[in-house]
Design an enzyme around this catalytic site. Structure first.
Site, short mmCIF file in Angstrom:
data_model
loop_
_atom_site.label_atom_id
_atom_site.label_comp_id
_atom_site.label_asym_id
_atom_site.label_seq_id
_atom_site.Cartn_x
_atom_site.Cartn_y
_atom_site.Cartn_z
CB SER A 243 45.51 42.91 47.65
OG SER A 243 45.86 41.57 47.43
CG HIS B 37 41.23 40.04 45.68
ND1 HIS B 37 41.44 40.23 47.03
CD2 HIS B 37 42.39 40.40 45.07
CE1 HIS B 37 42.67 40.67 47.23
NE2 HIS B 37 43.27 40.79 46.07
#
Length: 649
Positions: free
Chosen positions: A503, A618
């Site tokens: 990320s 994610h």
């Protein structure tokens, strides 16, 4: 205890059992919680050539602090245990549907048969109702039929959920005595949380006024009465995590960012009396409320909503440096430690009738369930290799001292060194157990991880120090920390190093390799490389750069500044062999970011491997499907072995 493997592999993840969702009974004498294990999808027909490990979970019960026992025997996912106010019935969710289980014995009774699952199950304080959020029997056949989607709302996809439904989930009310199920509220904008008033007259709702507000993370609190009357009670205009009504039924505690503030502001604790200005209760406490220390052994729900211990005192969790503990917050603003070990993390808690249950972990100790300070589980004993204890390493900058840690492998070295960077950016590394780090250390790598500026737990100034300048002082901190690790631990090989992160950590990995070739390998996971395209494709893109950088992709005056901060603007400098890992359903950092980075690296002749995971988002590394998590770790180890070699290379 299992014997340690000579060379433990990624499949050791499948040996672990994950605790979650502690829920104390109203009298505090019993604790229900969830244990999640991994087993073959069809144990009766295992396929040795095509294993399909999947999560399975059960509700467990400990009475009087005694040895826990499995309370449910479902073959899928049993979760979300919730006690009735009289302590005689336990509601829980089995494979998405609501069940009621009489205690101390009896068969579980199914309450719902929706085509969609239920979530957010709560009892009314008088025990009359069970409430939950659900899409009910809504169906969307457009993809199956090959029909076009017509999009008119600002939010239409969301990480972990893919396409958002045409109408939000409704709040349902089940009357336990009569069995009557009622659709209580059909909101125009999604309800993200709610809590019952103590007199059972209705609930407090966390929601946004409009879809545009929701896209900008502007939330408010409403009150909804049993008769359906709905009234707005705040003008908050910012993100709200939770609400907890005061015992007097007239006011409530709120956890959220300060009114009107964005993502670089820590969440704090407020007392809200409708019609009056909110009072910040932790005004002298420069640490965020809640646990923001990352780990990869958190499968399931981890409750941390504040609890009123008495009319004058709240019990909350708070992140302090790399730790998280429990603290008492009084109405006069005094914050005092209740259960805070600076070398540990409390990732979830439940408090009722003078008892407190927690999930506690350390960097070298797997998460365990505790009740009143007594250990109820022995999950650490299932570790298939011995856990190593990290060494603290500090670095300095103009703001003072920063900290990080290194997990050293066995032997005198020289061992390859890995610089790993957390996401967020406003999260933290620290004293949570991380299987991935332990595995890498067990395979002969020194794992270096730190909290550069932008991390939380060290005060608001440290957290917001990178506002408008991603990739500057944070990059300097990371390099200063890594240099300190190499200097203080000479068994780490300074010429056999890798940089890696996910990320925001993937963004930093990309940026660092565009500015230096000191690393022999890189692994960029769910990363960002183009800040301009991110703004229009991420589920948080409409607001995120405004909050973080004071810029936005749709303003021409900002575009060149965003491009200058983008790793793609310096990709022609990259020489570091790079493994790219991304999930197709990641809407937080969309897969197009990985595709751009891969194409650019290939065009510049950089050795590159791109691993795309279907059906994942994610959260792959933390709660993705077990077999995919294992494959991800196999890719990591294969890439590091190829470019760095093991400890004895």
């Amino acid at each position: 205890m299992a014997q340690p493997h000579a060379a433990p592999g990624p499949a050791t993840l499948l040996d672990l059992v994950f605790p979650s969702d502690p829920q104390l009974s109203p009298q505090g004498a019993a604790l229900a919680f969830v244990l999640t294990r991994t087993e073959e999808e069809d144990p009766g027909k295992p396929d040795p050539d095509f294993p399909r490990p999947r999560y399975r979970s059960q509700v467990w019960l400990s009475e009087g602090g005694g040895k826990p026992r499995a309370l449910t025997q479902g073959e899928g996912r049993d979760a979300s245990p919730r006690w009735s106010p009289d302590g005689k019935t336990l509601a829980f969710v089995r494979d998405g549907q609501l069940f009621l289980l009489p205690l101390p014995g009896g068969e579980a009774r199914r309450v719902t048969r929706f085509k969609n699952g239920v979530e957010g199950v709560q009892w009314s304080p008088d025990g009359r109702f069970l409430t939950f959020l659900s899409l009910g029997d809504d169906e969307d056949p457009r993809d199956e039929r090959g029909e076009a989607r017509v999009i008119t709302r600002p939010r239409y996809r969301f990480n972990g959920r893919d396409w958002l439904p045409e109408r939000p989930g409704r709040l349902w009310r089940y009357e336990v005595g009569t069995g009557k199920l009622t659709e209580w509220l059909a909101p125009e904008v999604e309800v993200s949380g709610y809590a019952w008033w103590p007199d059972s007259r209705g609930v407090l709702l966390i929601c946004s006024a409009t879809e545009d507000d929701a896209a900008q993370w502007r939330q408010e609190v409403d009150t909804l009465l049993l008769g359906g009357e709905r009234t707005r009670v705040t003008r908050w205009n910012s993100a709200i995590s939770s609400v907890t009504p005061h015992p007097d039924g007239q006011r409530f505690a709120l956890v959220g960012r300060p009114e009107g503030k964005g993502t670089n502001e820590d969440a704090h604790l407020f007392l809200v009396t409708p019609g009056e200005s909110a009072q910040r209760l932790d005004a002298g406490w420069d640490h965020p409320i809640g646990n923001l220390v990352g780990g990869d052994c958190h499968v399931g729900a981890f409750p941390e909503r504040p609890v009123w211990l008495d009319p004058e005192t709240l019990l909350v969790s708070s992140t302090v440096g790399g730790s998280c503990g429990l603290f008492r917050v009084s109405l006069d603003g005094t914050v005092t430690p209740e259960d805070h070990d600076p070398q540990a993390v409390i990732s979830a808690f439940s408090a009722r009738s003078g008892q407190v249950a927690v999930i506690r972990e350390r960097a070298d100790r797997f998460p365990e369930m505790e009740l009143g300070g007594v250990l109820l589980t022995r999950l650490h004993e299932r570790l298939p290799f011995p856990a190593r204890t990290p060494q603290r390493v500090t670095f300095t900058n103009e703001m003072g001292e920063g900290e990080g840690w290194v997990l050293l492998p066995e032997g005198e070295g020289p061992s390859p060194a890995l610089l790993t960077i957390h996401g967020g950016p406003h999260t933290a590394y620290g004293h949570a157990f991380t299987h991935e780090f332990q595995l890498l250390a067990a395979r002969g790598y020194g794992v270096c991880y730190s909290n550069p500026r932008g991390s939380v737990g060290y005060g608001q100034a440290w957290s917001s120090a990178i506002h408008g300048r991603w990739g500057t002082v944070d990059q300097a901190d990371l390099m200063a920390f890594f240099d300190a690790c190499l200097e203080q631990h000479p068994q780490l090989h300074a010429a056999r190093t890798a940089v890696m992160g996910g990320s925001y950590g993937g963004y930093m990995t990309n940026l660092i390799t565009g500015h230096t070739d000191r690393f022999q390998a890189a692994i960029t996971d769910r990363s960002i490389c183009n800040l301009i395209s991110f703004g229009g494709t991420s589920d948080i893109g409409m607001r995120f750069w405004d909050d973080e950088l004071g810029l936005n992709f749709h303003r021409s005056a900002d575009a060149m500044r965003l491009w200058a901060m983008s790793p793609l603007s310096v990709v022609e400098n990259v020489r570091t062999p790079t493994l790219i890992v991304h999930s197709v359903l990641d809407h937080r950092c969309p897969v197009e970011q990985a595709e751009q980075w891969y194409a650019a690296l290939r065009l510049h002749g950089v050795p590159t491997r791109f691993v795309r995971f279907p059906g994942e988002d994610h959260e792959l590394s933390r709660s993705g499907r077990p077999d995919r998590r294992v494959q991800r770790l196999e890719e990591y180890l294969g890439w590091l072995e190829q470019w760095l070699g093991g400890q004895r290379a």
